[in-house]
Design a protein around this motif. Structure first.
Motif, PDB file in Angstrom:
ATOM      1  N   ARG A 599       0.852  -1.187   0.000  1.00 63.18           N
ATOM      2  CA  ARG A 599       0.000   0.000   0.000  1.00 63.18           C
ATOM      3  C   ARG A 599       0.887   1.236   0.000  1.00 63.18           C
ATOM      4  NH1 ARG A 599      -4.203  -1.902   4.787  1.00 63.18           N
ATOM      5  NH2 ARG A 599      -4.820  -3.857   3.791  1.00 63.18           N
ATOM      6  N   ARG A 600       0.519   2.184  -0.842  1.00 65.86           N
ATOM      7  CA  ARG A 600       1.296   3.423  -0.897  1.00 65.86           C
ATOM      8  C   ARG A 600       0.385   4.595  -1.172  1.00 65.86           C
ATOM      9  NH1 ARG A 600       4.262   5.502  -6.022  1.00 65.86           N
ATOM     10  NH2 ARG A 600       2.037   5.869  -6.338  1.00 65.86           N
ATOM     11  N   ALA A 601       0.655   5.685  -0.462  1.00 65.11           N
ATOM     12  CA  ALA A 601      -0.064   6.925  -0.693  1.00 65.11           C
ATOM     13  C   ALA A 601       0.929   8.073  -0.722  1.00 65.11           C
ATOM     14  CB  ALA A 601      -1.107   7.161   0.393  1.00 65.11           C
ATOM     15  N   VAL A 602       0.716   8.991  -1.655  1.00 64.61           N
ATOM     16  CA  VAL A 602       1.518  10.213  -1.748  1.00 64.61           C
ATOM     17  C   VAL A 602       0.552  11.384  -1.653  1.00 64.61           C
ATOM     18  CG1 VAL A 602       3.165  11.527  -3.134  1.00 64.61           C
ATOM     19  CG2 VAL A 602       3.168   9.019  -3.233  1.00 64.61           C
ATOM     20  N   VAL A 603       0.761  12.249  -0.673  1.00 63.82           N
ATOM     21  CA  VAL A 603      -0.154  13.368  -0.421  1.00 63.82           C
ATOM     22  C   VAL A 603       0.627  14.677  -0.510  1.00 63.82           C
ATOM     23  CG1 VAL A 603      -1.703  14.439   1.257  1.00 63.82           C
ATOM     24  CG2 VAL A 603      -1.595  11.938   1.069  1.00 63.82           C
ATOM     25  N   ALA A 604       0.103  15.585  -1.313  1.00 62.73           N
ATOM     26  CA  ALA A 604       0.728  16.917  -1.449  1.00 62.73           C
ATOM     27  C   ALA A 604       0.008  17.905  -0.567  1.00 62.73           C
ATOM     28  CB  ALA A 604       0.680  17.365  -2.909  1.00 62.73           C
ATOM     29  N   GLN A 605       0.787  18.685   0.177  1.00 58.71           N
ATOM     30  CA  GLN A 605       0.266  19.780   0.988  1.00 58.71           C
ATOM     31  C   GLN A 605       1.100  21.014   0.671  1.00 58.71           C
ATOM     32  OE1 GLN A 605       0.328  18.511   5.051  1.00 58.71           O
ATOM     33  NE2 GLN A 605      -1.189  16.876   4.731  1.00 58.71           N
ATOM     34  N   PRO A 606       0.620  22.172   1.016  1.00 63.42           N
ATOM     35  CA  PRO A 606       1.392  23.381   0.705  1.00 63.42           C
ATOM     36  C   PRO A 606       2.820  23.308   1.251  1.00 63.42           C
ATOM     37  CG  PRO A 606      -0.809  23.985   1.403  1.00 63.42           C
ATOM     38  CD  PRO A 606      -0.684  22.515   1.636  1.00 63.42           C
ATOM     39  N   GLY A 607       3.775  23.302   0.361  1.00 64.67           N
ATOM     40  CA  GLY A 607       5.174  23.319   0.758  1.00 64.67           C
ATOM     41  C   GLY A 607       5.752  21.999   1.197  1.00 64.67           C
ATOM     42  N   ARG A 608       5.012  20.907   1.091  1.00 64.02           N
ATOM     43  CA  ARG A 608       5.542  19.634   1.549  1.00 64.02           C
ATOM     44  C   ARG A 608       4.879  18.473   0.817  1.00 64.02           C
ATOM     45  NH1 ARG A 608       2.085  18.407   6.349  1.00 64.02           N
ATOM     46  NH2 ARG A 608       3.632  16.911   7.065  1.00 64.02           N
ATOM     47  N   LEU A 609       5.554  17.338   0.922  1.00 65.81           N
ATOM     48  CA  LEU A 609       5.081  16.101   0.303  1.00 65.81           C
ATOM     49  C   LEU A 609       5.207  14.981   1.334  1.00 65.81           C
ATOM     50  CD1 LEU A 609       4.193  14.940  -2.546  1.00 65.81           C
ATOM     51  CD2 LEU A 609       6.584  14.208  -2.778  1.00 65.81           C
ATOM     52  N   VAL A 610       4.120  14.232   1.534  1.00 70.23           N
ATOM     53  CA  VAL A 610       4.103  13.154   2.519  1.00 70.23           C
ATOM     54  C   VAL A 610       3.895  11.830   1.792  1.00 70.23           C
ATOM     55  CG1 VAL A 610       2.976  12.202   4.560  1.00 70.23           C
ATOM     56  CG2 VAL A 610       3.197  14.674   4.296  1.00 70.23           C
ATOM     57  N   VAL A 611       4.743  10.868   2.102  1.00 60.91           N
ATOM     58  CA  VAL A 611       4.686   9.550   1.457  1.00 60.91           C
ATOM     59  C   VAL A 611       4.593   8.491   2.541  1.00 60.91           C
ATOM     60  CG1 VAL A 611       5.845   7.924  -0.076  1.00 60.91           C
ATOM     61  CG2 VAL A 611       6.121  10.376  -0.426  1.00 60.91           C
ATOM     62  N   ARG A 612       3.772   7.518   2.314  1.00 57.10           N
ATOM     63  CA  ARG A 612       3.671   6.374   3.216  1.00 57.10           C
ATOM     64  C   ARG A 612       3.501   5.116   2.393  1.00 57.10           C
ATOM     65  NH1 ARG A 612      -0.320   3.599   6.347  1.00 57.10           N
ATOM     66  NH2 ARG A 612       0.512   2.910   8.348  1.00 57.10           N
ATOM     67  N   ALA A 613       4.395   4.130   2.593  1.00 60.87           N
ATOM     68  CA  ALA A 613       4.339   2.868   1.845  1.00 60.87           C
ATOM     69  C   ALA A 613       4.558   1.712   2.813  1.00 60.87           C
ATOM     70  CB  ALA A 613       5.403   2.852   0.754  1.00 60.87           C
ATOM     71  N   VAL A 614       3.741   0.663   2.680  1.00 58.82           N
ATOM     72  CA  VAL A 614       3.829  -0.497   3.561  1.00 58.82           C
ATOM     73  C   VAL A 614       3.805  -1.767   2.715  1.00 58.82           C
ATOM     74  CG1 VAL A 614       2.813  -1.744   5.496  1.00 58.82           C
ATOM     75  CG2 VAL A 614       2.608   0.746   5.377  1.00 58.82           C
ATOM     76  N   LEU A 615       4.845  -2.569   2.856  1.00 56.13           N
ATOM     77  CA  LEU A 615       4.901  -3.891   2.219  1.00 56.13           C
ATOM     78  C   LEU A 615       4.776  -4.932   3.324  1.00 56.13           C
ATOM     79  CD1 LEU A 615       5.419  -5.833  -0.159  1.00 56.13           C
ATOM     80  CD2 LEU A 615       7.868  -5.549   0.284  1.00 56.13           C
ATOM     81  N   THR A 616       3.764  -5.788   3.231  1.00 55.71           N
ATOM     82  CA  THR A 616       3.492  -6.783   4.260  1.00 55.71           C
ATOM     83  C   THR A 616       3.535  -8.178   3.666  1.00 55.71           C
ATOM     84  OG1 THR A 616       2.068  -5.245   5.458  1.00 55.71           O
ATOM     85  CG2 THR A 616       1.865  -7.580   6.016  1.00 55.71           C
ATOM     86  N   VAL A 617       4.360  -9.035   4.244  1.00 60.99           N
ATOM     87  CA  VAL A 617       4.379 -10.460   3.913  1.00 60.99           C
ATOM     88  C   VAL A 617       3.729 -11.174   5.091  1.00 60.99           C
ATOM     89  CG1 VAL A 617       5.797 -12.475   3.403  1.00 60.99           C
ATOM     90  CG2 VAL A 617       6.457 -10.227   2.509  1.00 60.99           C
ATOM     91  N   ALA A 618       2.473 -11.551   4.930  1.00 61.03           N
ATOM     92  CA  ALA A 618       1.702 -12.110   6.040  1.00 61.03           C
ATOM     93  C   ALA A 618       1.931 -13.606   6.215  1.00 61.03           C
ATOM     94  CB  ALA A 618       0.211 -11.842   5.832  1.00 61.03           C
ATOM     95  N   GLN A 619       2.365 -14.287   5.162  1.00 60.79           N
ATOM     96  CA  GLN A 619       2.626 -15.719   5.221  1.00 60.79           C
ATOM     97  C   GLN A 619       4.042 -15.983   4.743  1.00 60.79           C
ATOM     98  OE1 GLN A 619      -0.342 -17.853   2.970  1.00 60.79           O
ATOM     99  NE2 GLN A 619      -2.039 -16.691   3.862  1.00 60.79           N
ATOM    100  N   ALA A 620       4.697 -16.962   5.353  1.00 67.20           N
ATOM    101  CA  ALA A 620       6.092 -17.227   5.007  1.00 67.20           C
ATOM    102  C   ALA A 620       6.237 -17.842   3.622  1.00 67.20           C
ATOM    103  CB  ALA A 620       6.725 -18.145   6.044  1.00 67.20           C
ATOM    104  N   GLN A 621       5.205 -18.532   3.142  1.00 68.75           N
ATOM    105  CA  GLN A 621       5.309 -19.204   1.843  1.00 68.75           C
ATOM    106  C   GLN A 621       4.210 -18.742   0.901  1.00 68.75           C
ATOM    107  OE1 GLN A 621       5.555 -23.481   1.833  1.00 68.75           O
ATOM    108  NE2 GLN A 621       7.712 -23.454   2.380  1.00 68.75           N
ATOM    109  N   VAL A 622       4.576 -18.651  -0.385  1.00 70.27           N
ATOM    110  CA  VAL A 622       3.633 -18.364  -1.459  1.00 70.27           C
ATOM    111  C   VAL A 622       3.721 -19.527  -2.447  1.00 70.27           C
ATOM    112  CG1 VAL A 622       3.040 -16.815  -3.355  1.00 70.27           C
ATOM    113  CG2 VAL A 622       3.844 -15.873  -1.177  1.00 70.27           C
ATOM    114  N   SER A 623       2.580 -20.078  -2.822  1.00 70.16           N
ATOM    115  CA  SER A 623       2.552 -21.275  -3.659  1.00 70.16           C
ATOM    116  C   SER A 623       3.020 -20.975  -5.078  1.00 70.16           C
ATOM    117  CB  SER A 623       1.129 -21.841  -3.704  1.00 70.16           C
ATOM    118  OG  SER A 623       0.284 -20.963  -4.438  1.00 70.16           O
ATOM    119  N   PRO A 624       3.488 -21.991  -5.810  1.00 73.83           N
ATOM    120  CA  PRO A 624       3.895 -21.788  -7.206  1.00 73.83           C
ATOM    121  C   PRO A 624       2.754 -21.266  -8.073  1.00 73.83           C
ATOM    122  CG  PRO A 624       4.624 -23.936  -6.413  1.00 73.83           C
ATOM    123  CD  PRO A 624       3.718 -23.377  -5.362  1.00 73.83           C
TER     124      PRO A 624
END
Length: 691
Positions: A599-624
């Motif tokens: 998940r990622r969001a980029v928000v512009a405000q007067p004079g600034r830029l705010v970024v938030r990004a989250v990468l989540t691996v909830a399970q140790a294995q992913v099937s083929p």
């Protein structure tokens, strides 16, 4: 003659079958000459045209015993220069065994369409010692060139008839056909285990040799894909197409049957009385004295004794399951192997009244242990199961001073282990509770020249904190400041051009607390200036530059080892006189099982830029089956984190930015904590699934 006739009739089918091998020495076919590409594998640098092993148990009249012998013949077509690697042969074996009758030849294409034969010279075959008990035979096939076909053969002999070497039907390049035959006298009963969906069990064939009957077991595999090194894998051995054999019973004539392969219950009983295992657990004077010093509730006692071993005893970086030395000597020298330290821990816990049982496992690099075979030699590590009343059972490993109670080393996260308990020997499944998290909060100013500088706070938990503490320990003695900076740069995944300097570290000495590092940083190439615009890449740190999953398909799971969360929050002050022209859309990406989300969001405000990004691996294995979706997700992450935000020079300076910033709590809150993007990202995730 009448007596011989039935025997000849019985032999004819077997003799005919023996001639029916997929490849014959020197007999290169027109189809093999014409082959110029691997079917369904454009990346192939070579093709294994055939790989044949014909094994038997031969009787040695001088030793009055049987031995295992296999005659191997492999043929390969070279497609490009990188395929020469298959012509570099090296095979290690125990000095009690033997490799003999090595021969090889290369068929080199000529301009007139013919093929010139170049023989492997005997002097090019090297066979020598490479260790105390190991030898190695090696050679390089001659005259290799694209279009050439080479083949080699050898004979391997071993006195170990109990566990013959596995036959692997797969290599780093595609294999058209591979076959393994094993001729077994009537006195022996073998158990076979096949791994991989392409290995076909063929009908057995009967024969007579000397004065006993034999049975030939046979397995084949056709059009086997290449097994190449992939990221996030335990070991390729866990997934290769192969057959393993284990002697189960010996049936001598006119004598009782002797069972060779016992049961797990029998193994547990034998280990309980083993001088270097069960008997080691019986406490001596020093062990009893240490256990007596622990006080408190059973949970407090268990943690105190664990902390005692992990902090006061030094692991010598050797594994194994047996304690070579008496535990009294381990206490005196305050160090030992992994088996010695963990069996010491088990003995201390038992003496203090805490239920503790050794658990044998096979590490990730050693390959998966099979519950089919009750054999100790498939294990290479031992940990301790501690069971405190009123608490969940915990697996313990005391070989690292930075590892908290209940956390196993990464190499031990193989998913299953065997409880070496005489009263309840059983297999147990386990994972990595808690996993790891890395959170980065950036406060920085962007310059008109496109650079960025400011502060960064890193908060690490779980395996991320363990890795950072290990880096701190390794370097701290000589240059503690440099060690902290190296640990911070590694945790922040800082590009080479980014300069960091750590100003404070909290929690370094407490493995049960988060590790926090504050640093200053400078990123001179954060943005590119083009006339009146700055193309700013807001992912200053922790940016995924390339997809780790390069291949379009994968035949085995992606194994991350443990769950993880990666959170990046940046509050960037823009240069005076610049404004954000347009921000990227909200992203909420996942795969069908939701095992991995971004998940990622980029928000512009007067004079600034705010970024938030989250990468989540909830399970140790992913099937083929989910691998294509996972690969696409990472492609989108790479594109998103490399995406530039355009800053445009305005006619007048922007109004002053309000006094608000992304808080540290937002950075530490992971995927579900509030922040600039929380509402939009959550809504997109709940409705969009895969974007």
């Amino acid at each position: 003659m009448r007596r011989l006739l039935p025997l000849v009739v019985l032999l004819l089918p077997a003799l005919a079958a023996a001639q029916d091998l997929p490849i014959r020495w020197g007999d290169v076919t027109d189809a093999e000459r014409a082959l110029d590409a691997a079917p369904d594998d454009p990346d192939a640098a070579a093709v294994v045209l055939g790989d044949v092993g014909v094994a038997e148990l031969e009787y040695d009249r001088y030793r009055n015993d049987f031995r295992y012998t296999v005659r191997r013949h492999r043929r390969v077509k070279v497609l490009r220069e990188s395929g020469y690697e298959l012509g570099e042969f090296a095979y290690r074996y125990h000095r009690d065994n033997k490799v003999r009758s090595v021969k090889g030849q290369t068929f080199v294409p000529e301009p007139d369409g013919s093929m010139r034969r170049v023989e492997l010279e005997g002097g090019a075959v090297l066979d020598g010692d490479v260790g105390e008990d190991l030898r190695e035979v090696r050679f390089s096939m001659p005259a290799l060139t694209p279009g050439a076909i080479f083949e080699f053969s050898y004979v391997y002999e071993s006195d170990n008839i109990f566990s013959p070497p596995p036959w692997v039907f797969q290599s780093g390049e595609p294999t058209l056909v591979s076959e393994y035959r094993f001729e077994v006298p009537e006195f022996f009963d073998y158990m076979a285990y096949t791994q991989g969906g392409q290995v076909e069990v063929q009908p057995t064939q009967g024969d007579y040799r000397r004065d006993w009957r034999t049975t030939t077991l046979r397995w084949t595999a056709h059009d086997v894909p290449a097994l190449r090194e992939e990221p996030f894998t335990t070991t390729e051995a866990d997934y290769e197409q192969k057959v393993l054999l284990q002697l189960r019973r010996i049936n001598p004539r006119n004598q009782p049957t002797r069972t060779v392969l016992g049961t797990w219950e029998k193994v547990a009983n034998e280990l309980d009385g083993h001088n270097e295992f069960g008997r080691r657990l019986r406490p001596g004077r020093r062990v009893r004295a240490l256990a007596a010093d622990a006080s408190g509730t059973p949970g407090e006692v268990a943690r105190a004794l664990y902390d005692l071993v992990r902090t006061q005893y030094v692991w010598n970086e050797r594994g194994g399951v047996f304690a070579e030395r008496n535990l009294e000597d381990v206490v005196e020298t305050k160090g030992g192997t992994a088996a010695e330290l963990n069996l010491l821990l088990a003995s201390l816990l038992r003496e203090a009244g805490v239920a503790a049982t050794p658990v044998l496992l096979s590490t990730r690099g050693n390959g998966r242990a099979l519950d089919l075979y009750p054999l100790v030699n498939q294990f290479d590590w031992v940990v301790v199961l501690a069971e405190v009343e009123g608490e969940p059972p915990q697996l313990l490993d005391a070989t690292d001073p930075n590892r908290p109670y209940g956390t196993l080393p990464v190499q031990a996260l193989s998913g299953a282990g065997w409880l070496a308990d005489r009263d309840r020997p059983e297999w147990i499944d386990f994972g990595a509770p808690g996993g790891t998290s890395t959170s980065i909060t950036v406060q920085a100013e962007v310059s008109p020249e496109g650079g960025a500088a400011g502060s960064v706070r890193l908060r690490l938990d779980g395996y991320a904190a363990l890795d950072a503490r290990t880096r701190l320990d390794e370097e701290a003695a000589g240059a503690p400041a440099a060690a902290a900076t190296q640990a911070a740069e590694a945790a922040a995944e800082a590009p080479d051009e980014v300069e960091m300097e750590v100003v404070s570290v909290e929690g370094a000495g407490d493995p049960y607390a988060p590790l926090q590092m504050d640093a200053t940083f400078a990123a001179p190439d954060a943005g590119e200036v083009v006339l009146d615009e700055i193309y700013l890449t807001p992912a200053l740190l922790m940016r995924l530059d390339e997809n780790p999953f390069e291949r379009p398909t994968r035949a085995f799971p992606v194994d991350f080892a443990y769950p993880s969360t990666r959170t990046y929050v940046a509050d960037l002050a823009l240069p005076e006189g610049y404004a954000v022209e347009e921000v990227p859309d909200l992203l909420a990406l996942t795969i069908p099982s939701r095992a991995v989300t971004y998940r990622r969001a980029v928000v512009a405000q007067p004079g600034r830029l705010v970024v938030r990004a989250v990468l989540t691996v909830a399970q140790a294995q992913v099937s083929p089956e989910e691998y294509p979706a996972l690969r696409r997700l990472y492609d989108e992450i790479v594109a998103a984190e490399g995406e530039a935000v355009v800053l445009t020079r305005t006619a007048a300076p922007p109004p002053a930015a309000p006094d608000e910033a992304v808080t540290e709590e937002a950075a530490a809150g992971g995927a579900d904590t509030g922040g600039a993007d929380t509402g939009g990202a959550e809504a997109a995730s709940e409705t969009g699934g895969q974007r």
